[in-house]
Scaffold this active site. Structure first.
Site, PDB file in Angstrom:
ATOM      1  N   CYS A   1      55.671  23.971  34.443  1.00  0.00           N
ATOM      2  CA  CYS A   1      57.116  23.737  34.289  1.00  0.00           C
ATOM      3  C   CYS A   1      57.753  25.126  34.253  1.00  0.00           C
ATOM      4  O   CYS A   1      57.944  25.690  33.175  1.00  0.00           O
ATOM      5  CB  CYS A   1      57.395  22.990  32.987  1.00  0.00           C
ATOM      6  SG  CYS A   1      56.402  21.500  32.790  1.00  0.00           S
ATOM      7  N   ALA A   2      58.049  25.682  35.415  1.00  0.00           N
ATOM      8  CA  ALA A   2      58.185  27.142  35.481  1.00  0.00           C
ATOM      9  C   ALA A   2      59.602  27.697  35.433  1.00  0.00           C
ATOM     10  O   ALA A   2      59.784  28.868  35.109  1.00  0.00           O
ATOM     11  CB  ALA A   2      57.481  27.647  36.737  1.00  0.00           C
TER      12      ALA A   2
ATOM     13  N   PRO B   1      63.351  28.786  34.294  1.00  0.00           N
ATOM     14  CA  PRO B   1      63.812  29.749  35.309  1.00  0.00           C
ATOM     15  C   PRO B   1      62.825  30.858  35.664  1.00  0.00           C
ATOM     16  O   PRO B   1      63.132  31.716  36.482  1.00  0.00           O
ATOM     17  CB  PRO B   1      65.055  30.349  34.647  1.00  0.00           C
ATOM     18  CG  PRO B   1      64.807  30.252  33.190  1.00  0.00           C
ATOM     19  CD  PRO B   1      64.010  28.984  32.992  1.00  0.00           C
ATOM     20  N   GLY B   2      61.633  30.867  35.056  1.00  0.00           N
ATOM     21  CA  GLY B   2      60.614  31.804  35.533  1.00  0.00           C
ATOM     22  C   GLY B   2      60.265  32.921  34.555  1.00  0.00           C
ATOM     23  O   GLY B   2      59.456  33.790  34.886  1.00  0.00           O
ATOM     24  N   GLY B   3      60.829  32.891  33.360  1.00  0.00           N
ATOM     25  CA  GLY B   3      60.565  33.970  32.393  1.00  0.00           C
ATOM     26  C   GLY B   3      59.080  34.144  32.102  1.00  0.00           C
ATOM     27  O   GLY B   3      58.571  35.267  32.070  1.00  0.00           O
TER      28      GLY B   3
ATOM     29  N   GLU C   1      58.135  23.466  39.563  1.00  0.00           N
ATOM     30  CA  GLU C   1      59.346  23.032  38.846  1.00  0.00           C
ATOM     31  C   GLU C   1      59.878  21.780  39.532  1.00  0.00           C
ATOM     32  O   GLU C   1      59.995  21.724  40.748  1.00  0.00           O
ATOM     33  CB  GLU C   1      60.393  24.166  38.869  1.00  0.00           C
ATOM     34  CG  GLU C   1      61.795  23.785  38.439  1.00  0.00           C
ATOM     35  CD  GLU C   1      61.883  23.225  37.008  1.00  0.00           C
ATOM     36  OE1 GLU C   1      61.303  23.826  36.093  1.00  0.00           O
ATOM     37  OE2 GLU C   1      62.527  22.170  36.833  1.00  0.00           O
TER      38      GLU C   1
ATOM     39  N   ASP D   1      56.685  16.652  40.643  1.00  0.00           N
ATOM     40  CA  ASP D   1      56.675  16.151  39.282  1.00  0.00           C
ATOM     41  C   ASP D   1      55.341  16.636  38.691  1.00  0.00           C
ATOM     42  O   ASP D   1      54.271  16.322  39.239  1.00  0.00           O
ATOM     43  CB  ASP D   1      56.733  14.610  39.307  1.00  0.00           C
ATOM     44  CG  ASP D   1      56.777  14.035  37.896  1.00  0.00           C
ATOM     45  OD1 ASP D   1      56.335  14.721  36.953  1.00  0.00           O
ATOM     46  OD2 ASP D   1      57.270  12.899  37.749  1.00  0.00           O
TER      47      ASP D   1
ATOM     48  N   CYS E   1      60.258  25.003  22.793  1.00  0.00           N
ATOM     49  CA  CYS E   1      61.174  25.835  21.984  1.00  0.00           C
ATOM     50  C   CYS E   1      61.960  24.948  21.023  1.00  0.00           C
ATOM     51  O   CYS E   1      63.155  25.124  20.841  1.00  0.00           O
ATOM     52  CB  CYS E   1      62.063  26.679  22.877  1.00  0.00           C
ATOM     53  SG  CYS E   1      62.905  25.751  24.144  1.00  0.00           S
TER      54      CYS E   1
END
Ligand SMILES: C[S@@+](CC[C@H](N)C(=O)[O-])C[C@H]1O[C@@H](n2cnc3c(N)ncnc32)[C@H](O)[C@@H]1O
Length: 338
Positions: free
Chosen positions: A140-141, A143-145, A163, A194, A266
């Site tokens: 689940c990447a 925005p890529g942080g 994603e 998915d 998070c």
């Protein structure tokens, strides 16, 4: 629903509005689950003026001048090399006193020099212990942080960033383009699946898998400007653990025997953290917990942790002077035999 106006990042001059429906919901749940630790976390979460960003330097366009300036301003490096796995190539700076660095603009053809992030986001990345040449999946990447942070740690033989949301996928592509030099792009694949289908599509392909799951993002939910949307999110919230468990089951299929899996969110929510991991451990006979308590001990000067009742799970909870989190991290291993 709006009970107060708070000033957000000064450079953007946006007013963040605290959403009372979400705050009331969190008050009920988290004071039950976390006790006194919730009131300390609450003080930070409702005060965006206390929020901070850590500065992750891009090793592919290293900002020597900025690094000097950060030292001059009293920033220190995160973890200071005390973790058992801490690649020297990853440099992240943070300040104990609130200080803000502006984010860099995206410019085609120019690599960015640094990425701003919640310092606790690096814990799941470090827990994965990425080594050169390994095959890694960021399920689940966007925005890529964390993909960017993984590439600061080692040079994988193959990095698959997935994603599901097409708008966020564009954001992910832009992040990768802004931080990664062209030759390295050859080892990176981006897909729009998915995540629940990845295990069947690529069984036992990866040495390491990161599931940074969709969750109740506590910081952003508290400041939803649309209170109807916020109420709807709360009523849908109990469905998230089902999705998280399905993503984990798929990740386990995609992992090779002996491979490592890291799950992170998070949110402080027990239902999306410890309960999800307990369900996986109870229902998947090929998955074992990996003790990460040592990680909490070695970074307690920068992070505050709440008890999770699990050796394989850490919960970073914000408090005064240690404003990072919320971040839950769990580390699991796929056994060699079923
Ligand atoms: C917490 S965010 C990931 C943040 C990212 N790892 C980072 O560090 O920048 C979770 C992401 O999962 C995506 N997502 C939601 N459902 C998904 C699914 N079924 N499969 C794959 N990704 C999904 C969301 O669109 C969101 O971008």
């Amino acid at each position: 629903f709006v009970i107060s106006k708070l000033t957000a990042k000064p450079e953007r001059k946006l007013a963040k509005q605290l959403c009372k429906v979400v705050l009331d919901h969190f008050d009920t749940q988290y004071s039950r689950e976390l006790g006194d630790a919730w009131s300390a976390a609450r003080d930070i979460l409702i005060s965006p003026s206390c929020w901070q960003h850590a500065v992750l330097l891009n090793r592919f366009n290293y900002p020597f001048e900025l690094e000097k300036d950060l030292h001059f301003k009293g920033y220190h490096t995160l973890f200071q090399g005390s973790l058992p796995y801490y690649p020297k190539s990853m440099k992240c700076y943070l300040s104990r006193i609130p200080h803000r660095i502006p984010s860099e603009r995206h410019q085609i053809g120019n690599l960015k020099k640094y990425y701003l992030l919640n310092a606790a986001s690096l814990l799941p990345v470090l827990a994965l212990e990425l080594r050169d040449g390994e095959k890694v999946l960021d399920l689940c990447a966007a925005p890529g942080g964390k993909s960017i942070a993984l590439l600061q740690c080692a040079c994988p033989g193959y990095l698959h960033c997935n994603e599901y949301d097409s708008l966020r996928l564009r954001w992910l592509r832009q992040t990768l383009e802004s931080f990664i030099p062209e030759p390295l792009e050859n080892v990176i694949k981006v897909s729009e699946l998915d995540g629940r289908e990845m295990g069947d599509a690529q069984p036992e392909k990866f040495d390491k898998v990161l599931v940074d799951a969709p969750c109740s993002n506590d910081r952003s939910w508290l400041f939803s400007s649309d209170s109807q949307k916020a109420a709807c999110r709360i009523s849908q919230r109990r469905k998230l653990p089902v999705l998280q468990i399905e993503l984990l089951r798929s990740a386990i299929k995609a992992l090779r025997p002996g491979g490592l899996l890291v799950y992170s969110t998070c949110t402080l929510s027990k239902a999306e953290n410890q309960d999800v991991i307990s369900e996986i451990l109870n229902s998947c006979s090929n998955i074992m917990p990996v003790n990460i308590e040592e990680m909490a001990r070695t970074c307690s000067q920068d992070f505050a942790f709440a008890p999770t009742g699990q050796e394989c799970g850490l919960l970073v909870i914000p408090e005064k002077g240690k404003v990072w989190g919320p971040m839950y991290v769990a580390k699991l291993k796929k056994s060699w035999t079923v």
